[in-house]
Write a protein that holds these residues in place. Structure first.
Motif, PDB file in Angstrom:
ATOM      1  N   ILE A 119       0.681  -1.336   0.009  1.00  0.00           N
ATOM      2  CA  ILE A 119       0.021  -0.041  -0.002  1.00  0.00           C
ATOM      3  C   ILE A 119       0.941   0.998   0.066  1.00  0.00           C
ATOM      4  O   ILE A 119       1.920   1.398   0.742  1.00  0.00           O
ATOM      5  CB  ILE A 119      -0.838  -0.018   1.179  1.00  0.00           C
ATOM      6  N   GLN A 120       0.609   2.027  -0.945  1.00  0.00           N
ATOM      7  CA  GLN A 120       1.295   3.513  -0.831  1.00  0.00           C
ATOM      8  C   GLN A 120       0.604   4.554  -0.064  1.00  0.00           C
ATOM      9  O   GLN A 120      -0.396   4.940  -0.107  1.00  0.00           O
ATOM     10  CB  GLN A 120       1.295   3.843  -2.397  1.00  0.00           C
ATOM     11  N   GLY A 121       1.506   4.680   1.445  1.00  0.00           N
ATOM     12  CA  GLY A 121       0.895   5.381   2.184  1.00  0.00           C
ATOM     13  C   GLY A 121       0.549   7.021   1.709  1.00  0.00           C
ATOM     14  O   GLY A 121      -0.427   7.538   2.506  1.00  0.00           O
ATOM     15  N   GLU A 122       0.960   7.554   0.855  1.00  0.00           N
ATOM     16  CA  GLU A 122       0.625   8.900   0.309  1.00  0.00           C
ATOM     17  C   GLU A 122      -0.611   8.668  -0.526  1.00  0.00           C
ATOM     18  O   GLU A 122      -1.320   9.986  -0.612  1.00  0.00           O
ATOM     19  CB  GLU A 122       1.873   9.369  -0.751  1.00  0.00           C
ATOM     20  N   LEU A 123      -0.999   7.753  -0.998  1.00  0.00           N
ATOM     21  CA  LEU A 123      -2.352   7.866  -1.850  1.00  0.00           C
ATOM     22  C   LEU A 123      -3.587   7.510  -0.760  1.00  0.00           C
ATOM     23  O   LEU A 123      -3.363   6.955   0.257  1.00  0.00           O
ATOM     24  CB  LEU A 123      -2.249   6.676  -2.806  1.00  0.00           C
ATOM     25  N   GLU A 182      -7.500   5.822  -3.916  1.00  0.00           N
ATOM     26  CA  GLU A 182      -6.507   5.851  -4.969  1.00  0.00           C
ATOM     27  C   GLU A 182      -5.588   4.523  -5.113  1.00  0.00           C
ATOM     28  O   GLU A 182      -5.297   4.167  -5.915  1.00  0.00           O
ATOM     29  CB  GLU A 182      -5.664   7.060  -4.699  1.00  0.00           C
ATOM     30  N   THR A 242      -5.606   2.513  -8.355  1.00  0.00           N
ATOM     31  CA  THR A 242      -4.417   2.200  -9.153  1.00  0.00           C
ATOM     32  C   THR A 242      -4.141   0.785  -9.400  1.00  0.00           C
ATOM     33  O   THR A 242      -3.677   0.310 -10.431  1.00  0.00           O
ATOM     34  CB  THR A 242      -3.021   2.753  -8.219  1.00  0.00           C
TER      35      THR A 242
END
Lengths: 215, 227
Positions: free
Chosen positions: A90-94, A98, A102
């Motif tokens: 998991i991309q923390g900034e998204l 989102e 993605t």
């Protein structure tokens, strides 16, 4: 060729560094079947799962999907596998939404994918958090988000490494029923878990049988 | 299928842009570094216009090189740590295409602003106005090469302790041809050598070459690093 399992593994050996973890491992899995891979820490369960989904290379052995070698199928095989590892991916900034969008765009071929995002969010109980940055989620919620990807990907073979970590009792039950539905829809699953879970029809698979006596 | 690949590449590209944008400090770091380094030279060398003009192409290009090297870590490191990279390897599309999209996003946020900012910094190095166009053009051609080549060692050193310094050591020798042609092109335009067209054409050829092999090589390196 004789008809074998949808997913069959024969005489598989894997190593970590110069230490052979297990050798001669064989099993087969048909539509609607699941394996619960068991064994104490350090036996090579994660290595086995990573080898099966093609992330790491086994020393020797034959892994076949629909009767064809996985190494020959390459992307045709990865298009059939969903892997949830120790890391959630998991991309923390998204935001939560989102992250899933993605995933849907990058991993799913076809048009119907976006409809699944909402359904998956509802299924893992993250609708209220959809617009929060993923880094603000708790460990359990992150795990649920990682598992929501399974529902979007719609892949026949699920390879899950400790999927129940950090999940509360209700979520463990929820995930078990998700896996159960996957199996009754003809899906396959390989699960490594130290946590007890209730899933009818799952077979136990003791990895220790294929490991040499350890000191 | 090919349409699907295009959408997947665009999704990876947009995702990386968004992530880098929200983590703008990391992007700014390399840009500010570029500004700082080029500003140090007039201070150290002195305000003599002729001397500054002689070193300007080299200084700007070396600073661009170092700034790009600094930013290479952002290309894969955070995706490696949170497991996104592992997932990317499980995509139904060719990994090299998705890696190319990642590299493109990296360039848009590091190389492109750097190239656009360079004329401003060239003024303080007394670069003649007639060479400004060539400077921007050489950086527009050269910085994508830097991102492309840099992706290979960045992928190889994932998970290695002290990987950041190692990337610089591995990548700087590979950057020398780009540096030579880039700086020479600017110097030529400033009236210190042969026509700059030859150097720019070589940079273009080099870009085409790296474009064809770097995404493939770095995706192979990623598979090795994640094994």
């Amino acid at each position: 060729m004789s008809p074998r399992g949808l997913f069959s593994v024969r005489a598989l050996s894997c190593a970590r560094g110069d230490k052979t973890l297990f050798a001669g491992l064989s099993f087969q899995l048909n539509a609607g079947e699941a394996l619960h891979v068991r064994g104490p820490n350090g036996l090579g369960k994660t290595t086995l799962l990573r080898a099966l989904c093609g992330l790491s290379r086994p020393i020797r052995g034959d892994i076949r999907w629909r009767g064809e070698r996985v190494s020959d199928l390459a992307e045709e095989f990865t298009a059939e596998v969903a892997y949830v590892g120790h890391l959630n991916g998991i991309q923390g900034e998204l935001t939560v939404l989102e992250n899933l969008q993605t995933a849907a765009r990058v991993f799913v071929r076809g048009k119907e994918r976006m409809a699944d995002v909402e359904t998956a969010l509802a299924r893992v109980g993250l609708v209220a958090s959809a617009d929060r940055p993923a880094r603000h989620l708790s460990q359990g919620q992150k795990r649920r988000l990682a598992l929501a990807r399974l529902l979007i990907l719609r892949r026949p073979l699920w390879i899950l490494d400790e999927p129940f970590t950090a999940l509360d009792a209700a979520s463990v039950e929820g995930l078990s029923s998700i896996i159960g539905e996957h199996m009754s829809a003809g899906g396959l699953a390989l699960i490594v878990s130290h946590q007890a879970f209730d899933l009818p029809g799952i077979r136990d698979f003791e990895l220790a049988r294929f490991c040499k006596a350890r000191t | 299928m090919s349409g699907g690949l295009f959408y997947a590449m665009r999704a990876v590209f947009m995702r990386d842009l968004l992530v880098f944008w929200r983590r703008s400090t990391e992007v700014m770091t390399s840009l500010v570094f570029f500004v700082m380094v080029t500003t140090l030279f007039p201070l150290a060398v002195g305000p003599e216009r002729h001397e500054l003009m002689l070193i300007a192409p080299g200084v700007l290009w070396v600073a661009a090189l170092l700034a790009t090297t600094l930013s290479l870590n952002h290309l894969f490191a955070s995706d490696y740590q949170d497991g996104s990279l592992e997932q990317l390897l499980m995509s139904p599309y060719p990994l090299s295409a998705l890696v190319a999209a990642k590299i493109a996003a990296h360039w848009v946020l590091t190389g492109l602003p750097l190239a656009l900012l360079s004329p401003l910094l060239a003024v303080q190095l007394a670069l003649p106005t007639k060479a400004m166009g060539t400077l921007v053009l050489s950086l527009l051609l050269g910085t994508p090469i830097l991102s492309l080549i840099g992706a290979v060692p960045a992928a190889l050193t994932l998970g290695v302790r002290g990987g950041g310094v190692l990337v610089s050591l591995l990548v700087l020798p590979l950057y020398t041809p780009v540096l030579i042609f880039g700086a020479e092109a600017v110097a030529a335009a400033a009236g210190q050598g042969f026509a700059s067209v030859a150097h720019l054409s070589l940079l273009g050829a080099f870009l085409a070459l790296t474009l064809s092999f770097a995404p493939w090589a770095s995706s192979a390196a990623l598979r090795v690093s994640l094994d």
